[in-house]
Design a protein around this motif. Structure first.
Motif, PDB file in Angstrom:
ATOM      1  N   GLN A  94      65.295  38.761 -25.562  1.00 61.27           N
ATOM      2  CA  GLN A  94      64.058  38.825 -24.795  1.00 61.27           C
ATOM      3  C   GLN A  94      64.326  38.529 -23.320  1.00 61.27           C
ATOM      4  O   GLN A  94      63.709  39.138 -22.437  1.00 61.27           O
ATOM      5  CB  GLN A  94      63.048  37.824 -25.366  1.00 61.27           C
ATOM      6  N   SER A  95      65.242  37.611 -23.048  1.00 62.09           N
ATOM      7  CA  SER A  95      65.601  37.296 -21.668  1.00 62.09           C
ATOM      8  C   SER A  95      66.178  38.515 -20.962  1.00 62.09           C
ATOM      9  O   SER A  95      65.837  38.806 -19.805  1.00 62.09           O
ATOM     10  CB  SER A  95      66.638  36.163 -21.649  1.00 62.09           C
ATOM     11  N   ALA A  96      67.050  39.232 -21.651  1.00 58.25           N
ATOM     12  CA  ALA A  96      67.655  40.426 -21.071  1.00 58.25           C
ATOM     13  C   ALA A  96      66.602  41.498 -20.798  1.00 58.25           C
ATOM     14  O   ALA A  96      66.631  42.168 -19.749  1.00 58.25           O
ATOM     15  CB  ALA A  96      68.735  40.969 -22.008  1.00 58.25           C
ATOM     16  N   ILE A  97      65.656  41.641 -21.725  1.00 56.15           N
ATOM     17  CA  ILE A  97      64.596  42.643 -21.553  1.00 56.15           C
ATOM     18  C   ILE A  97      63.714  42.300 -20.351  1.00 56.15           C
ATOM     19  O   ILE A  97      63.431  43.148 -19.495  1.00 56.15           O
ATOM     20  CB  ILE A  97      63.744  42.732 -22.832  1.00 56.15           C
ATOM     21  N   LEU A  98      63.280  41.044 -20.266  1.00 58.15           N
ATOM     22  CA  LEU A  98      62.443  40.626 -19.135  1.00 58.15           C
ATOM     23  C   LEU A  98      63.172  40.766 -17.805  1.00 58.15           C
ATOM     24  O   LEU A  98      62.584  41.170 -16.801  1.00 58.15           O
ATOM     25  CB  LEU A  98      61.992  39.173 -19.332  1.00 58.15           C
ATOM     26  N   THR A  99      64.451  40.423 -17.811  1.00 56.14           N
ATOM     27  CA  THR A  99      65.248  40.511 -16.585  1.00 56.14           C
ATOM     28  C   THR A  99      65.367  41.957 -16.104  1.00 56.14           C
ATOM     29  O   THR A  99      65.403  42.216 -14.900  1.00 56.14           O
ATOM     30  CB  THR A  99      66.658  39.924 -16.822  1.00 56.14           C
ATOM     31  N   ALA A 100      65.412  42.898 -17.043  1.00 50.46           N
ATOM     32  CA  ALA A 100      65.488  44.312 -16.676  1.00 50.46           C
ATOM     33  C   ALA A 100      64.131  44.864 -16.244  1.00 50.46           C
ATOM     34  O   ALA A 100      64.042  45.700 -15.328  1.00 50.46           O
ATOM     35  CB  ALA A 100      66.029  45.125 -17.851  1.00 50.46           C
TER      36      ALA A 100
END
Length: 276
Positions: free
Chosen positions: A175-181
């Protein structure tokens, strides 16, 4: 041949909408995966859905592509990875077949989906805008799901000690990677379309930063800093006269980074050190 050509033209005309819908479905599949695991159902359900989505996207990309050799080469590379993995399973055994297949699908999805989206962008440039709006919509869906999770008391936390808010998403790191993108693309789109004075821009910017802050992983805080400072610096490079607008990005970012001592990540680290 004429019918195939007409069908191709119809698909190409609707390709931006198709790409938008392909992106729109992603957060809903993640939410479904969360509830499947939360209810102790078999994750074969979500695996089948993801395979269906993946297969449909791959078929569409392959049919529309004028460079099918790239797909054949990618298929050969993926098959080689699969053979290597199969050999490893034969040597050491397999404890969870469904989980193993799920991870394999995750590995092969990225190169194939990247190839498909390259095809979509080549065939219809309006897909650029569809991708931007797809990212913006995804971010809004995720933010709303986090709010709803908090209201209904079904919030999944980032850490086992109850710190961090991941909403209806079971894997905080993913989820962190998705939000960061999503955050930089969504904020950039709204800034270009609506301007800095738009309340929608500030709602998405602050909402995205709050989601990154309260999710509470290292990647989230790096993403927060990269989004705020990156957009501000980009604005200065494009037009130095916009230095006041760039300072607004810097100011919001500094405020959030200044709250780091009270962040879920730091609080978790303190509690973990206290236990030791």
């Amino acid at each position: 041949m004429k019918q195939n050509s007409q069908f191709r033209q119809k698909v190409l005309g609707r390709l931006p909408l198709i790409v938008f819908l392909l992106l729109l479905i992603q957060p809903f599949m993640d939410i479904l995966s969360y509830w499947v695991l939360e209810l102790n159902w078999s994750n074969a359900i979500t695996l089948a859905l993801r395979m269906g989505f993946f297969g449909a996207t791959l078929l569409l990309g392959f049919c529309l592509s004028r460079h099918k050799k790239a797909y054949y080469l990618m298929a050969a590379a993926v098959a080689l990875i699969g053979l290597g993995h199969g050999f490893a399973v034969w040597q050491y055994g397999c404890q969870n077949l469904v989980g193993d297949l799920t991870n394999y699908v995750r590995v092969i999805q990225l190169p194939f989906l990247a190839l498909c989206f390259i095809t979509f962008l080549r065939e219809n440039e309006d897909c650029y805008r569809a991708i931007e709006y797809g990212f913006l919509t995804n971010l809004v869906v995720i933010l709303l799901s986090i709010v709803l999770a908090g209201i209904t008391g079904t919030m999944h936390t980032t850490y086992n000690d109850g710190l961090g808010y991941a909403g209806w998403f079971y894997f905080p790191n993913s989820q962190s990677a998705i939000l960061t993108a999503l955050c930089p693309v969504a904020c950039s789109l709204l800034y270009r379309r609506r301007g800095l004075k738009s309340p929608w821009f500030w709602l998405v910017l602050v909402g995205g930063f709050l989601a990154l802050y309260f999710t509470g992983t290292r990647l989230c805080y790096l993403g927060l800093a990269a989004t705020g400072f990156g957009l501000g610096i980009s604005m200065l490079l494009i037009c130095r006269r916009d230095w006041k607008k760039a300072c607004a990005f810097f100011a919001v970012t500094v405020v959030f980074l200044g709250m780091m001592p009270w962040s879920p990540m730091v609080q978790h680290q303190k509690s973990y050190e206290g236990v030791q």
